[in-house]
Design a protein around this motif. Sequence first.
Motif, PDB file in Angstrom:
ATOM      1  N   UNK A 165      43.273  40.915  43.704  1.00 37.52           N
ATOM      2  CA  UNK A 165      43.252  40.588  42.816  1.00 37.52           C
ATOM      3  C   UNK A 165      43.600  40.482  41.501  1.00 37.52           C
ATOM      4  N   UNK A 166      43.699  39.914  40.397  1.00 33.52           N
ATOM      5  CA  UNK A 166      42.934  40.010  38.800  1.00 33.52           C
ATOM      6  C   UNK A 166      42.080  39.750  38.537  1.00 33.52           C
ATOM      7  N   UNK A 167      41.375  40.598  36.942  1.00 32.91           N
ATOM      8  CA  UNK A 167      40.449  40.443  36.420  1.00 32.91           C
ATOM      9  C   UNK A 167      41.260  40.624  34.921  1.00 32.91           C
ATOM     10  N   UNK A 168      40.652  39.443  34.234  1.00 35.86           N
ATOM     11  CA  UNK A 168      41.678  39.378  32.925  1.00 35.86           C
ATOM     12  C   UNK A 168      39.474  39.134  31.947  1.00 35.86           C
ATOM     13  N   UNK A 169      40.716  39.723  30.811  1.00 35.58           N
ATOM     14  CA  UNK A 169      39.619  39.275  29.750  1.00 35.58           C
ATOM     15  C   UNK A 169      39.488  39.470  28.525  1.00 35.58           C
ATOM     16  N   UNK A 170      39.403  38.276  26.987  1.00 35.70           N
ATOM     17  CA  UNK A 170      39.624  38.350  26.157  1.00 35.70           C
ATOM     18  C   UNK A 170      38.519  38.420  25.396  1.00 35.70           C
ATOM     19  N   UNK A 171      38.344  39.426  24.537  1.00 33.87           N
ATOM     20  CA  UNK A 171      37.824  39.993  23.512  1.00 33.87           C
ATOM     21  C   UNK A 171      36.420  40.447  23.967  1.00 33.87           C
ATOM     22  N   UNK A 172      37.027  41.258  24.983  1.00 39.25           N
ATOM     23  CA  UNK A 172      35.448  41.042  26.175  1.00 39.25           C
ATOM     24  C   UNK A 172      34.408  40.185  27.034  1.00 39.25           C
ATOM     25  N   UNK A 173      35.290  38.695  27.002  1.00 37.33           N
ATOM     26  CA  UNK A 173      34.506  38.712  28.024  1.00 37.33           C
ATOM     27  C   UNK A 173      35.909  37.576  29.395  1.00 37.33           C
ATOM     28  N   UNK A 174      35.265  37.527  30.228  1.00 39.66           N
ATOM     29  CA  UNK A 174      35.962  37.109  31.255  1.00 39.66           C
ATOM     30  C   UNK A 174      36.373  36.141  31.280  1.00 39.66           C
ATOM     31  N   UNK A 175      37.924  36.112  32.073  1.00 38.59           N
ATOM     32  CA  UNK A 175      38.432  34.278  31.644  1.00 38.59           C
ATOM     33  C   UNK A 175      39.272  33.971  33.319  1.00 38.59           C
ATOM     34  N   UNK A 176      39.011  32.803  33.651  1.00 38.82           N
ATOM     35  CA  UNK A 176      38.876  32.774  34.993  1.00 38.82           C
ATOM     36  C   UNK A 176      40.615  32.303  35.274  1.00 38.82           C
TER      37      UNK A 176
END
Length: 646
Positions: free
Chosen positions: A494-505
């Motif tokens: 899988x993958x984990x993505x954050x934008x400006x510290x917030x998790x993105x689905x």
Amino acid sequence: MEKIRVFLLVCALCVSFDASAQYVGQHRSAIKTDVKIPVKAYSFDLQDVQLLNSRFKDNMDREGSWMLSLPVERLLHSFRVNAGMLTDKKSSKTKMPVPLGGWEALDMELRGHSIGHLMSGLSFQYAATRNMAFKKKIDSLVSGLAEVQATLDEDGYLSAFPQNYIDRNIEGKSVWAPWYTLHKITAGLIDAYWYAGNAQALDVVTKMASWAYHKIIPLNEVQLALMLRNEFGGMNEAWYNLYAITGNPDHKKLGDLFYHHAVLDPLAAGQDKLNRMHANTVIPKITGEARAYELTGNATDKAIVSNFWDNVIHNQTYVIGSNSDKEHFIEPGKISKYITGYTGETCNTYNLLKVTRHLFTWDADVRYADYYERALYNHILGQQDPKTGMVCYFTPLKAGAFRLYSTRDSSFWCCVGSGFESQSKYGEAIYYHNDQGVYVNLFIPSVLTWKAKGLKLRQETAYPEEATTRLTVDSAGKESLALYIRYPSWASNGARVKINGKNIKIDQVPGSYISLNRKWKAGDKVEITYPMILHLEPTPDNPKIVAVMYGPVVLAGEMGTEAMPAHAPYHDPADPYQYYDYDYNIPANLVHSLHINNQNISDAIKPVKGEPLTFKTINTTNGTTVTLEPYYNLHRQRYVVYWNLN
């Protein structure tokens, strides 16, 4: 580099003008003949991508230093000898330069090829760094070649060997590969014009094209077929690239004349007849057909390129992304039968990556980017010895073998030349773009400047030593832009993505692109994490022979230096075919078997604390513990890449 002593032809352009690879989107205002196909991803100029500190930049810097250290006088010496420009040593007022050795020696029929590669490599380095030392050297080489061309006064002919080599090729007489050598020179001159703005280079290569046109336009089909039987590199690609610059139909006709029916027609028909063909004779021809498709829209050319790539990737490719055994394609799919000390000629991978870049720009398909990553990290990056900057010809995969490197001024194999280029253009495939956004294909520390959109994007990471890549928007324009971030096919966790510290689905799956579309502002940060796991990759024809991988990285077992020859790791044969009889003197007790499978791999192979990408085996067949580390890092000792399972 096949030493067929029978027929002839030239080379091609290595790194600059792929309408899809280097040419699509690059300096487009300078092109008089634009592409005639739909393009989904455009290349950035090398000058738009700045490498930050990493192993890639280290390799590039070492290569640049090596190229700058080679004296211009020595590089031009064989050309001047051919033009009769040197006087007797006793009467000369200046000290005669020492001739270069290896494939550049005065008695080698391939002499002169390296100066072409060198002009390309220097041009890439200049474009990427704007270091004037590279441009100064380019200008000196081009000026010297122009003087030789004028002195020869043979209607534009330019080489370090006499024109009768070409005549011998046309007549079917024994000669190495004169068109191959001329291709490297033409490609280097085009790159010098393209990347370093040297107008004299364009003048010289245009005169060469005029000579070539009048030389071969009178030939009939039988004569052309005979000529094309000899290795000619990517001569078709170079002429098509020149045509793109000049718009001169004679230059396109030259490219067309180098269409090799015997090799390309079966590929157009979807037939795989590659077995036992000399690989690096074939691959550059495919790049030329890719260029032809881009400039004409001819669907047959596209079919040739696509069919070839699919055949090679599925039937010819080793785990590190390389291909060929003893320089030749193998029986399709029979990888386990050809794990030898002569696998993976590095030129092949260099050229196949060029083909891959064309294909990516046509379709923006992640599978091309996935292959590019595998071959770049596991083969090209490891071609260079980090201690000296010298490079490999073959990349042997036989258990217990080791790398053999060039020397600084007395090898000049084909893979030394392509290495000048490969190690100088790491910025070329990290990013691409369409009108809506940026593709982030490779996770290499770098800064992208997209002037047209006002975007400056910084990528910081220790990948693959860490699983996370951080993207920072240093500046942004007013419009919304997408970031298309490659979701690698190997990322099964899988993958984990954050934008400006917030998790993105995210809804995407491995083997696709994660699309982040918004109006970016300076200071925005994106973090992408792809957790890596150990896994086995079996050969396609034998599930009991496997390589160990961690994420995208091929791991190799350290096997020490026992019984390595005294000269290793350097080897400097004038004839590369001495490799075919090379004795690696592998110890009889060398361990290359494991008790392991994908279900117990995390129990059988353990990470070494505090040493990224380093592991210890638990279950070798004799109980010996073996250290595993990335294959690209394993130099100056024996290793095992493919293991037998028991």
